[in-house]
Design an enzyme around this catalytic site. Sequence first.
Site, PDB file in Angstrom:
ATOM      1  N   HIS A 290       0.829  -1.207   0.000  1.00  0.00           N
ATOM      2  CA  HIS A 290       0.000   0.000   0.000  1.00  0.00           C
ATOM      3  C   HIS A 290       0.868   1.263   0.000  1.00  0.00           C
ATOM      4  O   HIS A 290       0.691   2.146  -0.842  1.00  0.00           O
ATOM      5  CB  HIS A 290      -0.924  -0.030   1.227  1.00  0.00           C
ATOM      6  CG  HIS A 290      -1.822   1.156   1.354  1.00  0.00           C
ATOM      7  ND1 HIS A 290      -3.122   1.151   0.901  1.00  0.00           N
ATOM      8  CD2 HIS A 290      -1.612   2.387   1.872  1.00  0.00           C
ATOM      9  CE1 HIS A 290      -3.662   2.331   1.141  1.00  0.00           C
ATOM     10  NE2 HIS A 290      -2.762   3.103   1.740  1.00  0.00           N
ATOM     11  N   GLU A 291       1.796   1.329   0.936  1.00  0.00           N
ATOM     12  CA  GLU A 291       2.630   2.538   1.028  1.00  0.00           C
ATOM     13  C   GLU A 291       3.496   2.687  -0.212  1.00  0.00           C
ATOM     14  O   GLU A 291       3.673   3.789  -0.733  1.00  0.00           O
ATOM     15  CB  GLU A 291       3.508   2.505   2.282  1.00  0.00           C
ATOM     16  CG  GLU A 291       2.760   2.300   3.598  1.00  0.00           C
ATOM     17  CD  GLU A 291       1.554   3.185   3.789  1.00  0.00           C
ATOM     18  OE1 GLU A 291       1.545   4.323   3.283  1.00  0.00           O
ATOM     19  OE2 GLU A 291       0.573   2.736   4.430  1.00  0.00           O
TER      20      GLU A 291
HETATM   21  N1  PHE Z   1      -1.629   7.932   4.384  1.00  0.00           N
HETATM   22  C1  PHE Z   1      -1.441   6.817   5.258  1.00  0.00           C
HETATM   23  C2  PHE Z   1      -1.844   5.587   4.446  1.00  0.00           C
HETATM   24  O1  PHE Z   1      -2.945   5.398   4.082  1.00  0.00           O
HETATM   25  C3  PHE Z   1      -2.240   6.822   6.501  1.00  0.00           C
HETATM   26  C4  PHE Z   1      -1.924   7.891   7.473  1.00  0.00           C
HETATM   27  C5  PHE Z   1      -2.746   8.987   7.591  1.00  0.00           C
HETATM   28  C6  PHE Z   1      -0.830   7.786   8.286  1.00  0.00           C
HETATM   29  C7  PHE Z   1      -2.485   9.985   8.497  1.00  0.00           C
HETATM   30  C8  PHE Z   1      -0.569   8.756   9.208  1.00  0.00           C
HETATM   31  C9  PHE Z   1      -1.395   9.857   9.328  1.00  0.00           C
HETATM   32  O2  PHE Z   1      -1.082   4.824   4.067  1.00  0.00           O
HETATM   33 ZN    ZN Z   2      -2.926   5.073   2.128  1.00  0.00          ZN
END
Ligand code: PHE
Ligand code: ZN
Length: 850
Positions: A290-291
């Site tokens: 995902h990341e």
């Molecule tokens: N954007 C991150 C994800 O979905 C989630 C996240 C949001 C992490 C806010 C930290 C703070 O992978």
């Molecule tokens: Zn995300």
Amino acid sequence: MAEATPQTIYLKDYTPFGYQVDEVHLTFHLSPKATRVVSRIEFTPKPDAVERSFFLHGEQLKLIAAKIDGQPVSPDVTAQGLTCDVPSTPFVWESEVEISPVTNTALEGLYMSNGMYCTQCEAEGFRKITYYPDRPDVMSTFTVRIEGDEKVLLSNGNPTDSGEGWAEWHDPWPKPAYLFALVAGDLVNHPDSFTTASGQDVELNIWVRPGDEGKCAFGMEALKKSMTWDEQVYGLEYDLDIFNIVAVDDFNMGAMENKGLNIFNSSCVLASPETSTDANFERIEAIIAHEYFHNWTGNRITCRDWFQLCLKEGLTVYRDSQFTSDMRSASVKRISDVIDLRGRQFAEDNGPLAHQVRPESFQEINNFYTATIYEKGAEVIGMLKRLVGDEAYAKAVALYFERHDGQACTIEDWLQVFEDSTGRDLSQFSKWYSQAGTPRIKVTDDYSDGTYTLTLEQSTPPTPGQPDKDPRVIPVAVGLLGQNGDEVRGTEVLELTEAKQSFSFDGLASKPVPSILREFSAPIIMERESTNAERAFLLAHDSDSFNRWEAGNTLAKEARVAMVLDAAAPDADYLDALTKLVRDDSLDPAFRALVLSPPSQSDLAQTLFERGHTPDPQAIYDAAETFAQTLAEALTDSLPRLYADTTVQGAYSSDAESAGKRDLNARILSLLTRLDGGEAAARQYDAADNMTQQNAALACLLKAENGEAQSQAFYDQWQGDRLVMDKWFGLQVACSAPKKAASAAANLTEHALFDLKNPNRFRAVMGALAMNQAGFHYEGGAGYQLLADNLIALDALNPQTTARMCSAFQTWKRYDSTRQELIRAQLERISATDNLSRDTNEMVSRILNG
Ligand code: PHE
Ligand code: ZN
């Protein structure tokens, strides 16, 4: 009471920032209590700007100095930021601020975790680091210099230079501030490398605290698989010389996609057979993917404003679920996703917190990292793909990257590439983004003269602020089975666009059995009168594995509903079907495990509520217990053999096949424990050489109230491992009988290793309490009170995690008036707390008034 009247932000008020940010230079002089951040930012006024005022966000910053073009200036500073008179030609803004990472318990901005510095900037944390236009549509290149004594100093992009006590980084890709990251600590790395399809070498690292080196290999393999998959399936390559992942113990969420420097909650990256369960392995693989996938869907193309959050999250969840389907079993993944969607998103979408996939207003954006934005956002993309077809989907997505690379976009941009590449009008489809609530589809059918007709009628109940709903486009995948179980019509997608619509199938020799909503082709609730005989038929014959499971799941639900409402005995036919299925070695073990897994107590409560009953959590629990006991007794003769047959021998491997087998094995062990009081579980506990089996055995023993010795042994063995200790904390609450759950949780909050400041530990206890439905809702309200006490205590330290956990109360209107009053009292008590955060205040008032 919250500090000031909270401000609501509206999508309709969007205006672009009046200045272009050409370049950002940051220097960090690290110090736990007094880090100095020096910024040098080049601004160019936009000639066509609507908004001329020069406002920079900034919170909890001590301004030391500010200059414009080298001359000291005195901006107007408030708690939210500053304004300043600036030239109408390009200028350089410089500032120096002081911040205190070590006292930052909100875990947003620059903070310290176990002696290491790290950052979390999404959504609006960068403003706690320096003054800046902290909004996703302001994109710029960043050059960062870090000065500190730590051995490892990391930021985004590529390393450019370093020396004793300093390092410099440059990120050539323009990005919004929420993707900024910095890490400094005495870390060690697990290194590897990857060569992209076009031949670029990329250095890969997973950075951890010394001692955790042995838990990185799996994550690294997952990263490389993700990189390969994105090249092969989406044609997307990585775009820097280096990709770093850092594991951090104190983190509000799962992980964060900062450009080139992903920061992970250590629970979502560290894995070893001895300390991680199969479920952990699968989740880690998915989150790493995902990341990584965010590098394109989120980073290269980002969001114009936070209302568009689903643009990156829905798409990236969709992509990671495709990845998991390809790496593991697609049908198991689909079934688990639907279980999760129903458990979390449906609860949200059918209660006071219901909101659109693209909301139009919020007070605190942190409260919108929800199952609706993420999981329903992904479902919407799945529907779009089903409607246009795989090829058209690939073409549209390619156009999206071609047209919007480097931009901050909206849902309109996303839909436009589909309209342009397919010629299809998506205005009705866009209601999936603008209308909250779960559609219901009522299905009736008719057969005459060889023609079978399905009539579908859709409606969506009102949600807060949206009393009336229009019909949506809903793809309903349908197949038809003949009386002998053969498929007479393969899967076909019916496009429901009207409030009520009929679809006919000609040339059928006899009345078919319909298999509707195959693969769960839309996130809706289907209402259709059916019989247990028909469900059993589909469970035995449907070629669509999702609907096979669904038929069994509906049988399981109906059996329990009848037990709760009519004090019925467990349905004999269903029990019979189940005992056959469990013993059927020709079926995939993972599928058998899923069929054996009971519908969640929350799902049953919601079902009863929808049918006009007031769910009694204790009665639902009792029905589940009776059912499981009866099933165990019906299987008395087979259980020992089944248990032996499904026990995975040999060295542990986390692959999907072994994991599926262990899942089935654990479910059989839990049935067996009902008969032998824990003998087999105790043996398994002693013999286990991996956490999956150790954890499963301990859970069975605790549930049987016969696991004190093992619990102590587990503690002694693992007290030095924070992640394993989270399991220990969680299991004791999860496995408690309803009347003991709240006191078990209360005792654990007194334990020396309980730590309010660590979100994982807090969630281990309080999350497990909220999940133990009959325990949380146990008469008298001790569970409500305990949760509220802890939420109040945590809010002063960490608003984000507090606010998220408030959702445990979101289903309160389902229950009887006594429980409602008990919950209301707790919500009002939270709401009356002095200096309550904006985050928690918004959540509590939505739950109370929604
Ligand atoms: N954007 C991150 C994800 O979905 C989630 C996240 C949001 C992490 C806010 C930290 C703070 O992978
Ligand atoms: Zn995300």
